[in-house]
Motif scaffolding. Structure first.
Motif, PDB file in Angstrom:
ATOM      1  N   LEU A  86       3.896   5.612  -5.589  1.00 21.03           N
ATOM      2  CA  LEU A  86       3.859   5.601  -7.054  1.00 21.03           C
ATOM      3  C   LEU A  86       2.631   6.693  -7.313  1.00 21.03           C
ATOM      4  CD1 LEU A  86       4.565   1.947  -7.928  1.00 21.03           C
ATOM      5  CD2 LEU A  86       5.356   3.780  -9.020  1.00 21.03           C
ATOM      6  N   ASP A  87       1.490   6.646  -6.353  1.00 19.37           N
ATOM      7  CA  ASP A  87       0.538   7.657  -7.060  1.00 19.37           C
ATOM      8  C   ASP A  87       0.699   9.123  -7.143  1.00 19.37           C
ATOM      9  OD1 ASP A  87      -1.495   5.836  -7.335  1.00 19.37           O
ATOM     10  OD2 ASP A  87      -2.183   5.936  -5.282  1.00 19.37           O
ATOM     11  N   THR A  88       1.924   9.599  -6.570  1.00 19.95           N
ATOM     12  CA  THR A  88       2.569  10.708  -6.549  1.00 19.95           C
ATOM     13  C   THR A  88       3.288  11.146  -7.986  1.00 19.95           C
ATOM     14  OG1 THR A  88       4.620  10.691  -5.428  1.00 19.95           O
ATOM     15  CG2 THR A  88       2.534  11.030  -3.876  1.00 19.95           C
ATOM     16  N   ALA A  89       3.552   9.993  -8.621  1.00 25.45           N
ATOM     17  CA  ALA A  89       4.307  10.378  -9.902  1.00 25.45           C
ATOM     18  C   ALA A  89       3.630  11.050 -10.736  1.00 25.45           C
ATOM     19  CB  ALA A  89       4.434   8.930 -10.654  1.00 25.45           C
ATOM     20  N   ALA A  90       2.216  10.919 -11.034  1.00 22.39           N
ATOM     21  CA  ALA A  90       1.644  11.850 -11.907  1.00 22.39           C
ATOM     22  C   ALA A  90       1.489  13.414 -11.683  1.00 22.39           C
ATOM     23  CB  ALA A  90       0.104  11.393 -12.335  1.00 22.39           C
ATOM     24  N   GLU A 105       0.782  -1.177   0.026  1.00 19.46           N
ATOM     25  CA  GLU A 105      -0.104   0.118  -0.036  1.00 19.46           C
ATOM     26  C   GLU A 105       0.784   1.293  -0.005  1.00 19.46           C
ATOM     27  OE1 GLU A 105      -2.917   0.084   3.242  1.00 19.46           O
ATOM     28  OE2 GLU A 105      -3.764  -1.809   2.392  1.00 19.46           O
ATOM     29  N   ARG A 106       2.056   1.288   0.838  1.00 23.68           N
ATOM     30  CA  ARG A 106       2.760   2.672   0.786  1.00 23.68           C
ATOM     31  C   ARG A 106       3.558   2.746  -0.366  1.00 23.68           C
ATOM     32  NH1 ARG A 106       5.481   0.727   6.182  1.00 23.68           N
ATOM     33  NH2 ARG A 106       7.261   2.288   5.527  1.00 23.68           N
ATOM     34  N   GLU A 112       8.475   1.232  -9.427  1.00 27.30           N
ATOM     35  CA  GLU A 112       7.593   0.490 -10.254  1.00 27.30           C
ATOM     36  C   GLU A 112       8.283  -1.208 -10.313  1.00 27.30           C
ATOM     37  OE1 GLU A 112       7.030   2.150 -13.918  1.00 27.30           O
ATOM     38  OE2 GLU A 112       5.204   3.122 -13.081  1.00 27.30           O
ATOM     39  N   ARG A 113       9.756  -1.213 -10.225  1.00 23.86           N
ATOM     40  CA  ARG A 113      10.287  -2.318 -10.251  1.00 23.86           C
ATOM     41  C   ARG A 113      10.040  -3.070  -8.948  1.00 23.86           C
ATOM     42  NH1 ARG A 113      14.370  -0.011 -13.307  1.00 23.86           N
ATOM     43  NH2 ARG A 113      15.392   0.617 -11.533  1.00 23.86           N
ATOM     44  N   ALA A 114      10.270  -2.284  -7.815  1.00 26.58           N
ATOM     45  CA  ALA A 114       9.973  -3.030  -6.545  1.00 26.58           C
ATOM     46  C   ALA A 114       8.586  -3.302  -6.081  1.00 26.58           C
ATOM     47  CB  ALA A 114      10.180  -1.767  -5.195  1.00 26.58           C
ATOM     48  N   ALA A 115       7.554  -2.701  -6.725  1.00 27.43           N
ATOM     49  CA  ALA A 115       6.260  -3.073  -6.858  1.00 27.43           C
ATOM     50  C   ALA A 115       5.857  -4.373  -7.548  1.00 27.43           C
ATOM     51  CB  ALA A 115       5.292  -1.938  -7.369  1.00 27.43           C
TER      52      ALA A 115
END
Lengths: 442, 638
Positions: free
Chosen positions: A213-217, A207-208, A390-393
């Motif tokens: 990642l959500d802040t990427a945009a 989740e974290r 993204e790789r970690a996710a």
């Protein structure tokens, strides 16, 4: 770690690196310029270029004479490790004449310093543990910040907020990994996994990571800015609006349809964000190959836009139907000083009278800023962060606690990705990549 | 008969010493073993078991190389069990309860029967040196023994002190005196020694425990031997499981000041991985109970080992703790638990051949080198014994690689990092754990064992045939497509209980989490034709499929770097472009190859690239420079 000696400056630095010098302010004539030095020989060089000065007390500004230069400087000495780089440093503020600055730097080089490479001061700060890699990137971003959003985000990142998030997440992954490993290696000691608890921990990490990642945009909007593209039929006043919003006559304006044949771009600051305003050729069946190419480019520009300002002239009868809605579109009725039918869906604007321009600016500002999601105090991540995360996710998505030895592999890889981001195990390649975009003197 | 010069003198006849002597003599060397007493050969002074997770992996590798410990453990084994069976095959750890007495007898007979080994009773008090080489030892009674090389495997005897409560007495093990002169001699020759500590639990009389109230722990239904030399093994005893009640926490807390571990009486560093009960209570106060296994020490012995209760608390506290456990109320103590403090040689001082860097001719192995456990000791003894012989003949040494074996992980960890506590093998120490399961040990290491001459050609041939068959089966399962036609789907449904949707292979179906691979394997003719062990190996590889490919690529990359040897006379500071940190690391650790260099802190990929540039590119370096033999390289005829 080196301690500052009681006599003021430390005697040297653990790294034993050489001493670097560079101008820290922009080049070109200016009222003042700052030249900074960092490294183990700073103290000796200072004594050589300004023999009369007393540098025994660090962190205090004093006026010193530069030997052989006929120039005075405001000097601040920093004693390792309490300096930006963590090494002994000297900052000299002199008159911002290119000649004075060049002579001063040459003087320092003659005394044993060497010219610094891009970002080398910050690189030393990283090497000496004063900053981590994410913070170093923030320094670069802050130096290059042109808008309020960019500066705000860079400052937050420099404060260590993002580093803490990443380090905290990595710590939790490593802890989960340690639990898995213990359950694998010590099953004969009665060490058992608490499946539910470990699953909850893993879910929390996922989740974290997703939240980061959500802040990427938002990060993209803040760092790279927003593209606002003006489109419409020929001769509807796109270039006039472009010039009006910019406040200068950038685009050629003529009463002939098809005057603008290429794509024109200009930068401006709207609502604290960097906006690239794009003027395009009028969309119609082109009369010649050059205009045809212009129309093709206009369509491509519109497709890559964050926001499209779609114009329809008041004298052209009923407006075109709304687009497919994938890109945020502001629909504008241009030449609104001419008689026109009421169109509730279009904002009437007249560049000739100025009517509606302020309303358009406000609407643009709202639209542009609305594209930046509420970060709730978080730092928006950059492209490099996004790739690593993204790789970690992906590793965490594949992490299946039912097969602990495989889950351990995934956790190890995910933790390594985060380490690479913060620079815990930063490789030289990575450092080169990060510091390539720095300017000299920072 | 005029005595030919001795090739190797092994000091100590514990697990390391026996393994070293057996390997060296079978390589054709003339070997002498010096031991304090022939009665204490290959003793198991702590737990009556061999193997386990990590340790069982080492035994499987030792067996593939032709070592003797796995064979002896099979013969002395009383109960066989594979730990971690519910996990994947990479972490299965074979373990056996052993008859301690029988184990010692087997190993003593082995030493006595191997032609070419002299067994000498005596205490070594110092080394003999000539022209900068160690050439023999001096005994406490004044005798001098000469040899081309000396291997020290003195275990916990170097200035050993035993602690039970406030009572402390010199000793190497229970009832045995320590070795006192040798430590000073090593120090005088410039070796750095440090103090370690280990401990053992009390031994109880079998008849005094009410085992009816404990949970029996049987061996596996299909007990597996460790060694290719053993056809079958059987379970002959039970173990029992118990838990300490909560009151044990307060008993220990009330008496902590009387534990030499906490009173400051013990200075040595103990293994975190094998904590005493007082350690466990202090470090894990939220654990209300601790697991205890009751294990028989032999078929003809009344002694029961209380696994999990290692302690150096005073005798009266040990009694209170043990008797608080349900079923142990009337426990009679045959021996109290104790801690032993002893000197070890800081392992960074040996090269990967286990020869001392500063004293050529001297090698070290076993607990003396800072490890803990019979299996680690035997593994090191094997490496040291083989290398002492190979080096003596001027041949390339045997240096196992960490990406191909736990043996390599063990040797590399010891020689390249500074260990401050007894080193125990764990599967988490191996980066390429998934490649290093026990079932692949023979395929990985038997070629080396056969080349050394420690595994008979005939055995090696049979094994090679099995590996070939396994590969065939694996390829067949992975490549033959199963089309989703009605009869195939019905077959898959019947055997595997799942519905194949897209075209797949049996390998694809066997990998599925919702499929019981063993059941499917039993129903597939291609698999059911294999032996149980081969079937396990094939299924294991399918289980890890994608992961194995990733590791294999990394291993191949490392193999290329391993072909790049770093000349000993290379001066890192003179390599342009190398960071100071990298140069420091290279100078300090003197890595043998670029692959070893890469693991050092401070040696970044950029530094590796510079190093490679300096040494020549990997693909131009097909031919290995003289100096080392590793798996995959032909061993010179001995």
């Amino acid at each position: 770690m080196v301690k500052a000696s009681s006599s003021g400056w430390s005697s040297g630095l653990s790294g034993g690196a050489d001493t670097i010098v560079a101008r820290a302010t922009s080049s070109g004539p200016a009222a003042l310029a700052v030249v900074r030095l960092s490294g183990p020989a700073v103290r000796r060089i200072a004594a050589e270029i300004s023999p009369a000065a007393d540098f025994s007390e660090p962190w205090r500004a004093r006026l010193v004479a530069i030997d052989g230069l006929g120039e005075q400087a405001v000097a601040i000495a920093f004693s390792a490790p309490r300096s930006y780089t963590g090494e002994d440093m000297l900052e000299l503020t002199v008159h911002g004449s290119p000649f004075v600055v060049r002579s001063l730097i040459e003087r320092c080089i003659a005394a044993g310093a060497r010219p610094a490479g891009p970002g080398e001061f910050t690189r030393r700060a990283v090497a000496n543990g004063k900053l981590d890699l994410v913070q170093a990137e923030a320094v670069r971003d802050l130096v290059g910040a042109e808008t309020a959003w960019q500066a705000r985000n860079a400052r937050e990142q420099l404060s260590g907020r993002l580093s803490q998030r990443l380090a905290g997440l990595r710590g939790d992954l490593v802890e989960l990994l340690a639990r898995l490993e213990a359950s694998l290696d010590f099953v004969d000691h009665g060490v058992e996994l608490d499946r539910a608890e470990e699953a909850a921990r893993l879910a929390g990490c996922r989740e974290r990571l997703a939240a980061l990642l959500d802040t990427a945009a938002a990060g993209e909007r803040i760092r790279d800015g927003v593209r606002v593209v003006i489109v419409g039929p020929p001769n509807c006043g796109k270039s006039t609006l472009f010039n009006t919003l910019l406040g200068n006559e950038r685009a050629i304006v003529a009463p002939h349809p098809g005057t603008t044949r290429d794509v024109l771009e200009a930068e401006l600051d709207i609502a604290g964000l960097r906006v690239t305003l794009v003027d395009t050729a009028g969309l119609r069946d082109a009369a010649d190959p050059i205009e045809e190419e212009g129309v093709r480019r206009a369509r491509a520009a519109a497709a890559s836009a964050s926001v499209v300002v779609e114009l329809w002239p008041a004298d052209a009868g009923p407006g075109a139907p709304a687009g497919d809605g994938e890109i945020t579109t502001l629909r504008v009725l241009s030449k609104a000083d001419l008689p026109h039918p009421v169109d509730a869906g279009r904002l009437p604007v007249s560049c000739a009278t100025g009517a509606g321009i302020d309303r358009l600016r406000t609407a643009l500002a709202e639209t542009v800023a609305g594209g930046v999601p509420d970060l709730g105090g978080e730092v928006a991540i950059s492209h490099r962060h996004r790739c690593g995360l993204e790789r970690a996710a992906a590793e965490l998505a594949a992490c299946d606690l039912a097969a602990p030895e495989l889950a351990a592999e995934s956790l190890r890889c995910a933790a390594r990705e985060l380490e690479a981001l913060i620079g815990v195990v930063a490789t030289d390649d990575l450092l080169d990549e990060v510091f390539a975009s720095f300017c000299i003197g920072k | 008969m005029a005595a030919a010069p001795r090739d190797l003198l092994v000091v100590g006849a514990g697990h390391a010493g026996v393994e070293a002597a057996a390997a060296a003599v079978r390589l054709g060397a003339r070997v002498a073993v010096v031991t304090l007493s022939l009665d204490t050969v290959a003793q198991m002074p702590c737990n009556p078991a061999m193997g386990g997770i990590g340790k069982g992996h080492l035994m499987a590798e030792l067996d593939a190389l032709g070592g003797v410990q796995p064979w002896a453990a099979d013969r002395a084994g009383l109960q066989f069990k594979v730990l971690n069976r519910s996990r994947g095959p990479a972490v299965w750890g074979p373990r056996a309860q052993c008859d301690k007495q029988r184990y010692t007898v087997i190993m003593r007979r082995l030493l006595q029967r191997l032609a070419g080994i002299d067994i000498i009773e005596g205490e070594v008090s110092g080394l003999l040196e000539a022209a900068g080489r160690v050439v023999g030892v001096r005994l406490a009674d004044g005798r001098r023994l000469q040899a081309r090389a000396v291997l020290l495997t003195t275990g916990t005897f170097l200035d050993g002190i035993l602690h039970t409560g406030a009572e402390r007495r010199p000793g190497g093990r229970f009832g045995e005196r320590p070795s006192v002169g040798l430590g000073a001699d090593l120090r005088a020759r410039g070796l750095e020694l440090r103090r370690f500590k280990t401990g053992t639990p009390p031994r109880l009389h079998r008849a005094s425990i009410d085992v009816e109230r404990l949970q029996p722990e049987p061996g596996d239904a299909d007990p597996r031997p460790f060694s290719w030399r053993t056809r079958s093994v059987a379970n002959r005893v039970l173990c029992w499981l118990a838990h300490t009640p909560e009151v044990v926490q307060s008993i220990i807390a009330d008496n902590l000041h009387r534990s030499p571990l906490f009173s400051g009486q013990i200075q040595g560093v103990g293994p975190r991985y094998c904590p005493s009960i007082e350690d466990k209570v202090v470090r894990f106060p939220h654990h209300r109970q601790h697991t205890v296994f009751l294990e028989p020490e032999g078929l003809d012995s009344d002694s029961m080992y209380v696994n999990g209760l290692s302690t150096s608390l005073p005798a009266d506290v040990q009694e209170q703790v043990v008797r608080a456990i349900p079923g142990f109320e009337r426990a009679r103590f045959l021996r109290y638990g104790y801690a032993v403090e002893y000197d070890v040689v800081a392992p960074l001082q040996v090269a990967p051949t286990l020869e001392c860097r500063s004293l050529p001719g001297l090698s070290l192995a076993g607990q003396l080198l800072g490890t803990s456990g019979y299996e680690e000791a035997a593994a090191l003894g094997f490496v040291a014994g083989v290398n002492a012989v190979l080096l003596g003949r001027g041949e390339a040494p045997f240096v196992p690689e960490r990406e191909r074996s736990y043996l390599g992980v063990l040797v590399d960890d010891l020689c390249s990092a500074d260990h401050r506590e007894p080193y125990r093998m764990l599967t988490s120490r191996a980066e390429h754990r998934l490649l290093l399961g026990v079932d692949s040990a023979r395929e990985r290491l038997m070629p080396t064992g056969a080349r050394l001459g420690l595994v008979p050609e005939s055995v090696f041939h049979v094994e090679q045939e099995r590996w070939r068959r396994r590969r065939e089966v694996r390829d067949e399962l992975a490549t033959r497509a199963l089309n989703p036609d009605a009869p195939t789907r019905a077959l898959v449904r019947r055997i595997a209980g799942v519905e194949p949707t897209a075209p797949t292979t049996w390998a694809g179906i066997l990998r599925r989490q919702d499929v019981d691979a063993e059941t499917v394997a039993a129903a597939l003719p291609v698999l059911s034709g294999l032996t149980a062990e081969d079937r396990r190996a094939v299924l294991g590889e399918l289980h890890y499929d994608g992961y194995l490919a990733r590791h294999q690529r990394e291993v191949e990359r490392l193999a290329r770097l391993r072909h790049l040897e770093i000349p000993v006379d290379l001066e890192p500071a003179e390599i342009p472009g190398l960071s100071r940190e990298a140069a420091d690391a290279l100078r300090r650790h003197r890595p043998r190859t670029v692959a070893d260099a890469e693991r050092l802190p401070g040696v970044t990929p950029a530094a590796v690239a510079i190093l490679i540039g300096r040494l020549g590119r990997p693909r131009d370096a097909r031919r290995r420079p003289a100096g080392s033999m590793t798996e995959g390289e032909p061993c010179p005829e001995s």
